[in-house]
Design a protein around this motif. Structure first.
Motif, PDB file in Angstrom:
ATOM      1  N   ALA A 188       0.827  -1.212   0.000  1.00  0.00           N
ATOM      2  CA  ALA A 188       0.000   0.000   0.000  1.00  0.00           C
ATOM      3  C   ALA A 188       0.857   1.256   0.000  1.00  0.00           C
ATOM      4  O   ALA A 188       0.608   2.199  -0.758  1.00  0.00           O
ATOM      5  N   LEU A 189       1.890   1.275   0.847  1.00  0.00           N
ATOM      6  CA  LEU A 189       2.729   2.465   0.968  1.00  0.00           C
ATOM      7  C   LEU A 189       3.539   2.729  -0.301  1.00  0.00           C
ATOM      8  O   LEU A 189       3.903   3.870  -0.582  1.00  0.00           O
ATOM      9  N   ASN A 190       3.830   1.669  -1.056  1.00  0.00           N
ATOM     10  CA  ASN A 190       4.605   1.822  -2.279  1.00  0.00           C
ATOM     11  C   ASN A 190       3.744   1.750  -3.535  1.00  0.00           C
ATOM     12  O   ASN A 190       4.274   1.713  -4.648  1.00  0.00           O
ATOM     13  N   SER A 191       2.424   1.731  -3.331  1.00  0.00           N
ATOM     14  CA  SER A 191       1.457   1.758  -4.443  1.00  0.00           C
ATOM     15  C   SER A 191       1.784   0.725  -5.521  1.00  0.00           C
ATOM     16  O   SER A 191       1.846   1.041  -6.715  1.00  0.00           O
ATOM     17  N   ILE A 192       1.998  -0.529  -5.091  1.00  0.00           N
ATOM     18  CA  ILE A 192       2.293  -1.607  -6.041  1.00  0.00           C
ATOM     19  C   ILE A 192       0.959  -2.158  -6.541  1.00  0.00           C
ATOM     20  O   ILE A 192       0.346  -3.041  -5.935  1.00  0.00           O
ATOM     21  N   GLU A 193       0.479  -1.618  -7.617  1.00  0.00           N
ATOM     22  CA  GLU A 193      -0.877  -1.863  -8.103  1.00  0.00           C
ATOM     23  C   GLU A 193      -1.146  -3.333  -8.377  1.00  0.00           C
ATOM     24  O   GLU A 193      -2.212  -3.857  -8.041  1.00  0.00           O
ATOM     25  N   GLU A 194      -0.177  -4.053  -8.959  1.00  0.00           N
ATOM     26  CA  GLU A 194      -0.413  -5.452  -9.346  1.00  0.00           C
ATOM     27  C   GLU A 194      -0.528  -6.397  -8.153  1.00  0.00           C
ATOM     28  O   GLU A 194      -0.967  -7.534  -8.289  1.00  0.00           O
ATOM     29  N   LEU A 195      -0.161  -5.899  -6.961  1.00  0.00           N
ATOM     30  CA  LEU A 195      -0.237  -6.740  -5.756  1.00  0.00           C
ATOM     31  C   LEU A 195      -1.278  -6.235  -4.755  1.00  0.00           C
ATOM     32  O   LEU A 195      -1.334  -6.716  -3.627  1.00  0.00           O
TER      33      LEU A 195
END
Length: 375
Positions: free
Chosen positions: A204-211
């Motif tokens: 969430a904090l790194n905005s990893i959209e695919e995960l």
């Protein structure tokens, strides 16, 4: 062995079976989607996983406790039992063991919520006390649960106005004993029922959209699927020196779409009990966590430690549960049941009857508050 299903009225059984089929259909789709997401997470996690150390024969201690699953509700009082045990082993050899037996009693007229909170706190007190008693006799000591998990229900007690002088006194003693255990640098917390979601918080904090689908999934499930046997995952390799609870709070807030100032709000939430209860944050902040996958057939085991060089070998962990062997052994010795609590109270009643002439009042005092709940 009797099958509980068959004891239900036929229409009720049929209704439950229909619900089970609906649930199975939904869960099947969910698991298929989860498997894809976990497979995608391997690229994030795999490079951070290390092999377990070789391990060596050391003197290992373990402390665990148990309390009555529910209080025995009599018309005169609520009763509960507390047990704490400590075991020391070296290799496969038992060196010694010791136990503490305690009782919890509270008047029925007093708050049921206070009773539950204080009962839990007294249980932690017994565990910390016996842990300190064997600390000097071991090279490594496992305790049940996170070091400071007890501060969160205490904060709830205070917010609800349920925190009196006695509760304050016991809480401060538990806190000081916990600090002493942490600062010894040879105590490790074993978190059996882990709800840690630090991986989700990192996503969430790194905005990893695919995960993003993994934000609501506990780390124990993700890592049990990803980690090979005889490996360890140290959280600091993913999140640095931040306490794991901060990232878990970040995952929670993100799952509620509360994304603004996410890290600051997560820190505020994780550290709130320490600030509001006037506790030192440094010991808590310095705690680190790791997940150990000792055997192929067992899930990961989450460990919390006070920034020590965590060198644990496969031989310390059970091939049946994945938990430290010493914790498994002491856990089976101190488990308490509701039936045992009722039997204990009946024993007290019998001894009171021997002492007092007013048998009628004794029987009413010890009579079940709700007789329907004893069967």
């Amino acid at each position: 062995m009797e099958v509980e299903w068959l004891s239900l009225p036929h229409p009720l059984l049929a209704a439950f079976l229909e619900r089970a089929e609906e649930e199975a259909s939904q869960i099947s789709s969910l698991i298929e989607k989860l498997a894809k997401s976990v497979n995608s997470a391997k690229s994030l996690i795999s490079g951070l996983i290390e092999p377990l150390g070789e391990g060596k024969v050391i003197r290992v201690g373990a402390v665990d406790g148990s309390r009555s699953p529910k209080l025995s509700e009599r018309m005169g009082a609520r009763y509960g039992l507390i047990a704490a045990g400590a075991l020391i082993i070296e290799g496969k050899r038992r060196i010694s063991e010791k136990y503490i037996a305690g009782q919890f009693k509270r008047k029925q007229a007093l708050s049921e919520e206070v009773s539950k909170y204080f009962f839990d706190l007294l249980s932690v007190y017994a565990e910390r006390k016996i842990a300190l008693e064997i600390l000097d006799d071991v090279d490594l000591l496992f305790i049940d649960g996170s070091f400071y998990s007890f501060v969160y229900p205490v904060l709830r007690m205070r917010k609800q106005g349920l925190f009196g002088e006695r509760e304050e006194e016991v809480f401060r003693e538990v806190y000081e004993m916990t600090r002493e255990l942490s600062r010894s640098k040879k105590v490790i917390g074993v978190i059996k029922r882990s709800h840690t979601r630090a991986i989700g918080g990192f996503i969430a904090l790194n905005s990893i959209e695919e995960l993003k689908d993994l934000i609501t999934v506990i780390d124990k499930l993700i890592l049990s699927a990803i980690m090979p046997p005889r490996t360890i995952f140290r959280y600091e390799r993913l999140i640095g020196d931040e306490n794991v609870s901060v990232y878990t709070q970040a995952a929670y807030l993100a799952s509620k779409s509360m994304l603004e100032d996410l890290m600051e709000r997560a820190r505020e939430k994780a550290y709130e009990p320490f600030r509001k209860l006037g506790l030192d944050l440094d010991d808590f902040r310095s705690l680190r966590r790791a997940q150990v996958k000792a055997h192929a057939s067992t899930p990961v085991c989450e460990l919390e430690h006070p920034s020590i060089d965590l060198e644990v070998g496969e031989d310390l962990f059970s091939d049946a549960t994945g938990l430290p062997v010493a914790i498994d052994l002491i856990d089976s010795s101190v488990s308490l049941s509701s039936k045992l609590t009722d039997e204990y109270v009946s024993e007290v009643e019998a001894r009171v009857l021997e002492r007092l002439k007013d048998k009628e009042m004794v029987r009413w005092f010890f009579h079940f508050l709700n007789p329907q709940k004893i069967f």
